[in-house]
Design an enzyme around this catalytic site. Structure first.
Site, PDB file in Angstrom:
ATOM      1  N   LYS A 114       2.299   5.697  -8.490  1.00  0.00           N
ATOM      2  CA  LYS A 114       2.183   4.762  -9.584  1.00  0.00           C
ATOM      3  C   LYS A 114       2.195   3.315  -9.097  1.00  0.00           C
ATOM      4  O   LYS A 114       1.835   2.391  -9.816  1.00  0.00           O
ATOM      5  CB  LYS A 114       3.379   4.946 -10.534  1.00  0.00           C
ATOM      6  CG  LYS A 114       3.521   6.319 -11.121  1.00  0.00           C
ATOM      7  CD  LYS A 114       4.847   6.402 -11.914  1.00  0.00           C
ATOM      8  CE  LYS A 114       5.190   7.780 -12.298  1.00  0.00           C
ATOM      9  NZ  LYS A 114       6.564   7.884 -12.858  1.00  0.00           N
ATOM     10  N   GLY A 115       2.670   3.125  -7.863  1.00  0.00           N
ATOM     11  CA  GLY A 115       2.983   1.777  -7.380  1.00  0.00           C
ATOM     12  C   GLY A 115       1.821   0.806  -7.370  1.00  0.00           C
ATOM     13  O   GLY A 115       2.011  -0.399  -7.521  1.00  0.00           O
ATOM     14  N   GLU A 131      -3.781   0.780  -2.374  1.00  0.00           N
ATOM     15  CA  GLU A 131      -2.395   1.212  -2.146  1.00  0.00           C
ATOM     16  C   GLU A 131      -1.443   0.053  -2.412  1.00  0.00           C
ATOM     17  O   GLU A 131      -1.803  -1.103  -2.188  1.00  0.00           O
ATOM     18  CB  GLU A 131      -2.230   1.632  -0.676  1.00  0.00           C
ATOM     19  CG  GLU A 131      -2.299   3.120  -0.417  1.00  0.00           C
ATOM     20  CD  GLU A 131      -0.995   3.841  -0.747  1.00  0.00           C
ATOM     21  OE1 GLU A 131      -0.210   3.332  -1.576  1.00  0.00           O
ATOM     22  OE2 GLU A 131      -0.757   4.910  -0.175  1.00  0.00           O
ATOM     23  N   ASP A 132      -0.235   0.373  -2.836  1.00  0.00           N
ATOM     24  CA  ASP A 132       0.772  -0.672  -3.000  1.00  0.00           C
ATOM     25  C   ASP A 132       1.277  -1.153  -1.637  1.00  0.00           C
ATOM     26  O   ASP A 132       1.282  -2.339  -1.348  1.00  0.00           O
ATOM     27  CB  ASP A 132       1.936  -0.193  -3.883  1.00  0.00           C
ATOM     28  CG  ASP A 132       2.519   1.150  -3.451  1.00  0.00           C
ATOM     29  OD1 ASP A 132       2.028   1.762  -2.460  1.00  0.00           O
ATOM     30  OD2 ASP A 132       3.481   1.608  -4.104  1.00  0.00           O
ATOM     31  N   ASP A 186       3.616   1.704   4.885  1.00  0.00           N
ATOM     32  CA  ASP A 186       4.877   1.602   5.627  1.00  0.00           C
ATOM     33  C   ASP A 186       4.658   2.264   6.992  1.00  0.00           C
ATOM     34  O   ASP A 186       4.165   1.641   7.926  1.00  0.00           O
ATOM     35  CB  ASP A 186       5.949   2.279   4.782  1.00  0.00           C
ATOM     36  CG  ASP A 186       7.342   2.152   5.346  1.00  0.00           C
ATOM     37  OD1 ASP A 186       7.623   1.156   6.004  1.00  0.00           O
ATOM     38  OD2 ASP A 186       8.156   3.068   5.132  1.00  0.00           O
ATOM     39  N   LYS A 223       3.801  -3.196   6.465  1.00  0.00           N
ATOM     40  CA  LYS A 223       4.969  -3.502   7.305  1.00  0.00           C
ATOM     41  C   LYS A 223       4.563  -3.168   8.736  1.00  0.00           C
ATOM     42  O   LYS A 223       4.784  -2.035   9.197  1.00  0.00           O
ATOM     43  CB  LYS A 223       6.158  -2.628   6.915  1.00  0.00           C
ATOM     44  CG  LYS A 223       6.732  -2.895   5.545  1.00  0.00           C
ATOM     45  CD  LYS A 223       7.947  -2.001   5.351  1.00  0.00           C
ATOM     46  CE  LYS A 223       8.338  -1.899   3.905  1.00  0.00           C
ATOM     47  NZ  LYS A 223       9.352  -0.846   3.669  1.00  0.00           N
ATOM     48  N   PHE A 255      13.055  -2.867   2.607  1.00  0.00           N
ATOM     49  CA  PHE A 255      12.616  -2.080   1.456  1.00  0.00           C
ATOM     50  C   PHE A 255      12.442  -3.029   0.271  1.00  0.00           C
ATOM     51  O   PHE A 255      13.372  -3.732  -0.106  1.00  0.00           O
ATOM     52  CB  PHE A 255      13.615  -0.969   1.124  1.00  0.00           C
ATOM     53  CG  PHE A 255      13.046   0.020   0.143  1.00  0.00           C
ATOM     54  CD1 PHE A 255      12.295   1.096   0.579  1.00  0.00           C
ATOM     55  CD2 PHE A 255      13.237  -0.153  -1.225  1.00  0.00           C
ATOM     56  CE1 PHE A 255      11.742   2.002  -0.322  1.00  0.00           C
ATOM     57  CE2 PHE A 255      12.687   0.743  -2.134  1.00  0.00           C
ATOM     58  CZ  PHE A 255      11.941   1.826  -1.681  1.00  0.00           C
ATOM     59  N   VAL A 256      11.243  -3.055  -0.285  1.00  0.00           N
ATOM     60  CA  VAL A 256      10.954  -4.034  -1.333  1.00  0.00           C
ATOM     61  C   VAL A 256      10.630  -3.371  -2.667  1.00  0.00           C
ATOM     62  O   VAL A 256      10.218  -2.203  -2.714  1.00  0.00           O
ATOM     63  CB  VAL A 256       9.781  -4.971  -0.926  1.00  0.00           C
ATOM     64  CG1 VAL A 256      10.162  -5.852   0.243  1.00  0.00           C
ATOM     65  CG2 VAL A 256       8.515  -4.174  -0.613  1.00  0.00           C
ATOM     66  N   ASP A 284       8.738   0.495  -6.893  1.00  0.00           N
ATOM     67  CA  ASP A 284       9.995   0.888  -7.536  1.00  0.00           C
ATOM     68  C   ASP A 284      11.049   1.305  -6.524  1.00  0.00           C
ATOM     69  O   ASP A 284      10.765   1.511  -5.335  1.00  0.00           O
ATOM     70  CB  ASP A 284       9.748   2.091  -8.453  1.00  0.00           C
ATOM     71  CG  ASP A 284       9.572   3.389  -7.663  1.00  0.00           C
ATOM     72  OD1 ASP A 284       8.767   3.381  -6.698  1.00  0.00           O
ATOM     73  OD2 ASP A 284      10.247   4.383  -7.968  1.00  0.00           O
ATOM     74  N   ARG A 290       9.833  -1.871 -11.213  1.00  0.00           N
ATOM     75  CA  ARG A 290       8.376  -2.051 -11.146  1.00  0.00           C
ATOM     76  C   ARG A 290       7.941  -3.299 -11.917  1.00  0.00           C
ATOM     77  O   ARG A 290       6.930  -3.919 -11.608  1.00  0.00           O
ATOM     78  CB  ARG A 290       7.645  -0.849 -11.766  1.00  0.00           C
ATOM     79  CG  ARG A 290       7.778   0.439 -10.981  1.00  0.00           C
ATOM     80  CD  ARG A 290       6.786   1.473 -11.533  1.00  0.00           C
ATOM     81  NE  ARG A 290       7.139   2.828 -11.155  1.00  0.00           N
ATOM     82  CZ  ARG A 290       6.806   3.405 -10.013  1.00  0.00           C
ATOM     83  NH1 ARG A 290       6.134   2.736  -9.105  1.00  0.00           N
ATOM     84  NH2 ARG A 290       7.156   4.651  -9.748  1.00  0.00           N
TER      85      ARG A 290
HETATM   86  P1  5GP Z   1       4.252   5.642   4.323  1.00  0.00           P
HETATM   87  O1  5GP Z   1       3.684   7.017   4.245  1.00  0.00           O
HETATM   88  O2  5GP Z   1       3.245   4.594   4.697  1.00  0.00           O
HETATM   89  O3  5GP Z   1       5.476   5.596   5.203  1.00  0.00           O
HETATM   90  O4  5GP Z   1       4.818   5.308   2.889  1.00  0.00           O
HETATM   91  C1  5GP Z   1       3.982   4.863   1.889  1.00  0.00           C
HETATM   92  C2  5GP Z   1       4.669   4.980   0.556  1.00  0.00           C
HETATM   93  O5  5GP Z   1       6.097   4.846   0.687  1.00  0.00           O
HETATM   94  C3  5GP Z   1       4.243   3.852  -0.356  1.00  0.00           C
HETATM   95  O6  5GP Z   1       3.075   4.179  -1.088  1.00  0.00           O
HETATM   96  C4  5GP Z   1       5.462   3.665  -1.220  1.00  0.00           C
HETATM   97  O7  5GP Z   1       5.436   4.570  -2.282  1.00  0.00           O
HETATM   98  C5  5GP Z   1       6.625   4.035  -0.330  1.00  0.00           C
HETATM   99  N1  5GP Z   1       7.229   2.851   0.285  1.00  0.00           N
HETATM  100  C6  5GP Z   1       7.200   2.495   1.584  1.00  0.00           C
HETATM  101  N2  5GP Z   1       7.857   1.342   1.793  1.00  0.00           N
HETATM  102  C7  5GP Z   1       8.306   0.957   0.573  1.00  0.00           C
HETATM  103  C8  5GP Z   1       9.056  -0.175   0.125  1.00  0.00           C
HETATM  104  O8  5GP Z   1       9.445  -1.094   0.859  1.00  0.00           O
HETATM  105  N3  5GP Z   1       9.311  -0.224  -1.203  1.00  0.00           N
HETATM  106  C9  5GP Z   1       8.915   0.738  -2.083  1.00  0.00           C
HETATM  107  N4  5GP Z   1       9.242   0.585  -3.358  1.00  0.00           N
HETATM  108  N5  5GP Z   1       8.208   1.816  -1.694  1.00  0.00           N
HETATM  109  C10 5GP Z   1       7.905   1.909  -0.378  1.00  0.00           C
END
Ligand code: 5GP
Length: 190
Positions: free
Chosen positions: A43-44, A99-100, A103, A131, A152-153, A159, A165
């Site tokens: 949803k982000g 994508e939001d 990470d 990041k 973590f944001v 969220d 959100r």
């Molecule tokens: P990845 O697979 O790249 O490690 O994680 C991606 C997903 O993790 C993002 O789409 C998001 O949902 C969540 N995520 C990663 N870092 C953050 C953060 O700092 N804040 C939030 N709210 N979600 C995050």
């Protein structure tokens, strides 16, 4: 009044609006003469996507995916399950995944593999936030709003346990332990 769990603001509303406008102009220029399919990851990405789309001037359609990424409250494992698939076929389409946040990049890597197998004419990624210090895979979104430090944001669609959100800015979450977690894995839908 600001919630005590919400710490330093990393991206202010004005900077979000300015950067989203810039990304929209860049995407408009890059896709001139082509139709675009925007794929939002629920949803982000919803807030970012709806603002971004209003600044894209080429013909564009919209579809959504929802994925669950297994892991701890703040770390994804790369094991991803599709909760909601796209309604449209990607064959021959110019696809832009929105994508939001990227990470570790593991969720995005899975999406690129899965959607890439559906024979789109082209596929690129637009991420509001990355990041760089956390990236575990070799991928770089073509469009990035802001690079942020390893914190973590929340806010502007992002969220923690479905909260925050609605904040109009992106801020660091300070006290994760005080926010009740509703699911055993990191929020079923990102
Ligand atoms: P990845 O697979 O790249 O490690 O994680 C991606 C997903 O993790 C993002 O789409 C998001 O949902 C969540 N995520 C990663 N870092 C953050 C953060 O700092 N804040 C939030 N709210 N979600 C995050």
């Amino acid at each position: 009044m600001r919630d005590a769990s919400v710490g330093e603001i990393l991206v202010q509303p004005d900077d979000l609006a300015r950067r989203v406008r810039e990304l929209g102009s860049q995407i408009t220029a890059d896709y001139e003469g082509r139709d675009l399919l925007l794929v939002g990851v629920l949803k982000g990405a919803v807030f970012f996507l709806s603002d971004l789309m209003r600044h894209i001037a080429v013909p564009c359609e919209l579809d959504f995916m929802a994925v669950a990424s297994y892991g701890s409250a703040t770390d994804s494992s790369g094991v991803v399950r599709i909760l909601k698939d796209l309604d449209v076929a990607l064959e021959g389409r110019h696809v832009l995944i929105v994508e939001d946040i990227v990470d570790s990049g593991l969720t995005l890597q899975y999406l690129l593999r899965n959607l890439g197998a559906r024979n789109p004419a082209s596929m690129e990624v637009c991420a509001l936030l990355t990041k760089p210090a956390r990236l575990k895979v070799d991928l770089e979104p073509r469009y990035v709003g802001f690079e942020i430090p390893n914190r973590f944001v929340v806010g502007y669609g992002l969220d923690y346990a479905e909260r925050f959100r609605n904040l109009p800015y992106v801020a660091v979450l300070e006290t994760q332990a005080e926010v009740p977690i509703q699911a055993p894995t990191r929020g079923a839908q990102s």
